[in-house]
Design an enzyme around this catalytic site. Structure first.
Site, PDB file in Angstrom:
ATOM      1  N   CYS A  88       0.860  -1.184   0.000  1.00  0.00           N
ATOM      2  CA  CYS A  88       0.000   0.000   0.000  1.00  0.00           C
ATOM      3  C   CYS A  88       0.897   1.234   0.000  1.00  0.00           C
ATOM      4  O   CYS A  88       1.682   1.431   0.936  1.00  0.00           O
ATOM      5  CB  CYS A  88      -0.912  -0.010   1.226  1.00  0.00           C
ATOM      6  SG  CYS A  88      -2.008   1.414   1.237  1.00  0.00           S
ATOM      7  N   GLY A  89       0.772   2.044  -1.036  1.00  0.00           N
ATOM      8  CA  GLY A  89       1.634   3.218  -1.176  1.00  0.00           C
ATOM      9  C   GLY A  89       1.311   4.288  -0.146  1.00  0.00           C
ATOM     10  O   GLY A  89       2.190   4.737   0.596  1.00  0.00           O
ATOM     11  N   HIS A  90       0.033   4.692  -0.079  1.00  0.00           N
ATOM     12  CA  HIS A  90      -0.297   5.745   0.892  1.00  0.00           C
ATOM     13  C   HIS A  90      -0.046   5.232   2.298  1.00  0.00           C
ATOM     14  O   HIS A  90       0.389   5.977   3.181  1.00  0.00           O
ATOM     15  CB  HIS A  90      -1.758   6.230   0.712  1.00  0.00           C
ATOM     16  CG  HIS A  90      -2.726   5.525   1.597  1.00  0.00           C
ATOM     17  ND1 HIS A  90      -3.463   4.427   1.201  1.00  0.00           N
ATOM     18  CD2 HIS A  90      -3.046   5.730   2.899  1.00  0.00           C
ATOM     19  CE1 HIS A  90      -4.198   4.002   2.208  1.00  0.00           C
ATOM     20  NE2 HIS A  90      -3.972   4.777   3.253  1.00  0.00           N
ATOM     21  N   HIS A 208      -8.908  -3.450  -7.709  1.00  0.00           N
ATOM     22  CA  HIS A 208      -8.823  -1.986  -7.740  1.00  0.00           C
ATOM     23  C   HIS A 208      -9.132  -1.523  -9.172  1.00  0.00           C
ATOM     24  O   HIS A 208      -8.565  -2.066 -10.127  1.00  0.00           O
ATOM     25  CB  HIS A 208      -7.418  -1.492  -7.393  1.00  0.00           C
ATOM     26  CG  HIS A 208      -6.983  -1.764  -5.982  1.00  0.00           C
ATOM     27  ND1 HIS A 208      -6.634  -3.022  -5.539  1.00  0.00           N
ATOM     28  CD2 HIS A 208      -6.805  -0.921  -4.930  1.00  0.00           C
ATOM     29  CE1 HIS A 208      -6.275  -2.942  -4.265  1.00  0.00           C
ATOM     30  NE2 HIS A 208      -6.359  -1.682  -3.868  1.00  0.00           N
ATOM     31  N   ASP A 234     -10.262   5.724  -2.905  1.00  0.00           N
ATOM     32  CA  ASP A 234      -9.008   6.205  -2.302  1.00  0.00           C
ATOM     33  C   ASP A 234      -9.009   7.734  -2.331  1.00  0.00           C
ATOM     34  O   ASP A 234      -9.137   8.337  -3.393  1.00  0.00           O
ATOM     35  CB  ASP A 234      -7.820   5.644  -3.103  1.00  0.00           C
ATOM     36  CG  ASP A 234      -6.509   5.757  -2.348  1.00  0.00           C
ATOM     37  OD1 ASP A 234      -6.409   6.634  -1.463  1.00  0.00           O
ATOM     38  OD2 ASP A 234      -5.593   4.985  -2.656  1.00  0.00           O
ATOM     39  N   CYS A 238      -3.343   7.110  -4.662  1.00  0.00           N
ATOM     40  CA  CYS A 238      -3.090   5.658  -4.671  1.00  0.00           C
ATOM     41  C   CYS A 238      -1.685   5.347  -5.188  1.00  0.00           C
ATOM     42  O   CYS A 238      -1.434   5.396  -6.403  1.00  0.00           O
ATOM     43  CB  CYS A 238      -4.136   4.912  -5.485  1.00  0.00           C
ATOM     44  SG  CYS A 238      -4.071   3.128  -5.192  1.00  0.00           S
ATOM     45  N   GLY A 239      -0.806   4.986  -4.257  1.00  0.00           N
ATOM     46  CA  GLY A 239       0.598   4.727  -4.622  1.00  0.00           C
ATOM     47  C   GLY A 239       0.747   3.521  -5.538  1.00  0.00           C
ATOM     48  O   GLY A 239       1.454   3.579  -6.550  1.00  0.00           O
ATOM     49  N   THR A 240       0.064   2.414  -5.192  1.00  0.00           N
ATOM     50  CA  THR A 240       0.197   1.230  -6.039  1.00  0.00           C
ATOM     51  C   THR A 240      -0.535   1.454  -7.368  1.00  0.00           C
ATOM     52  O   THR A 240      -0.082   0.990  -8.418  1.00  0.00           O
ATOM     53  CB  THR A 240      -0.330  -0.026  -5.319  1.00  0.00           C
ATOM     54  OG1 THR A 240      -1.651   0.243  -4.813  1.00  0.00           O
ATOM     55  CG2 THR A 240       0.572  -0.434  -4.173  1.00  0.00           C
TER      56      THR A 240
END
Ligand code: PYC
Length: 312
Positions: A88-90, A208, A234, A238-240
């Protein structure tokens, strides 16, 4: 009564709740194996922490774990109301600000172990965090599916640490007032992908869905709406998801390595992103800001009928 200590943060509006004490001890296996142990033995802790009444579909939780590699600042397993996330990026940005708040790390470079690999992370001043995500790639280009009431929807299937369907042919009004429509639309797209057996590798569910529109300011490149597995959207870019998007942009020859791509979310927050090419994959770097929003002790009272959360 069981007590679980958590620290809450948000990254560009998207919340992260990190369990810092009172969570399950998952042992010393690899982080990927520990996800299975979490799921099979302690799933009620996941639901207690992120499901209502303590959380909601918007929350991402994270369990701090002892890393296998002692060079890493921590291991982490991210989860939400629907299950577990590879990465998870964030959440990673929120995690680093949480570790800084706890005085466990200082400014500079760190490594974090996740179930999908080790992530390089830099804690910068001003609550800024840069992360170098897992290699990301486009698996399928220009997949067309018929969505009832919408018509043909065309998009790419891409990996950015989670599986994404990046829609190409719809340009919707990506504003918060339009959120109920966008949520229904992306859930319909996700359902049709599943019905038509369009998956990631090894049959992985594409959970997603991303929509894009032109950015509203000249300094940004794109605005997005990202449906997450629990059915919520999100609030961050969304980082990913942006990693998956970069892989598609590279595959289409639209963004060169090293170029900055400023991805804006539906609430207006921005991640600054770029990538290095590695064959047909991208190694994305994502930079964003997080802020601490709470520090609390969750009480799990066994006489509470919703002690372990409301699970649908
Ligand atoms: O930032 O990678 C992300 C993410 C995944 C789900 C919600 N946020």
């Amino acid at each position: 009564m069981k007590q679980i200590r958590v620290i809450d943060s948000h990254t560009g509006g998207e919340p992260t709740r990190i369990i810092i004490a009172g969570g399950p001890d998952l042992g010393t296996a690899s982080m990927a194996e520990r996800v299975d142990i979490f799921r099979s033995g302690f799933d009620d802790i996941r639901t207690a922490v992120v499901c209502e009444p303590r959380g909601s579909d918007v929350w991402i939780g994270g369990l701090l774990c002892e890393p296998c590699d002692s060079n890493c600042a921590t291991g982490i397993i991210f989860f939400n109301t629907a299950g577990y996330l590879g990465m998870c990026g964030h959440g990673t940005i929120g995690l680093m600000i949480t570790l800084q708040h706890l005085k466990r790390i200082g400014l500079g470079d760190h490594q974090v172990e996740t179930p999908v690999g080790t992530i390089q992370v830099r804690l910068e001043s001003g609550n800024r965090v840069s992360l170098t995500n897992v290699p990301s790639y486009r698996l399928l280009a220009d997949v067309e599916i018929e969505v009832p009431g919408v018509g043909p929807v065309v998009g790419d299937v891409a990996w950015g640490g989670n599986w994404f369907f990046c829609v190409k042919n719809l340009v919707e009004d990506l504003s918060i007032k339009n959120e109920p429509y966008l949520t229904n639309l992306t859930i319909s797209i996700r359902d049709q992908l599943q019905a038509r057996n369009v998956t990631g590798t090894e049959g992985c569910h594409i959970d997603h869905i991303e929509l894009y529109a032109p950015a509203r300011q000249p300094e940004n490149h794109s605005r997005n709406f990202v449906l997450t597995p629990g059915g919520s959207y999100d609030r961050s870019p969304c980082g990913t998801g942006t990693s998956a998007k970069l892989a598609c942009l590279m595959a289409d020859g639209k963004v060169a390595p090293g170029t900055t791509w400023r991805q804006q979310s539906i609430v207006g927050s921005v991640f600054e992103c770029s990538y290095q090419a590695d064959g047909d994959r991208v190694i994305p770097t994502i930079t964003g800001q997080a802020h601490i929003s709470g520090e609390s002790t969750l009480i799990l009272d066994p006489t509470d009928p919703y002690c372990t959360g409301i699970v649908s």
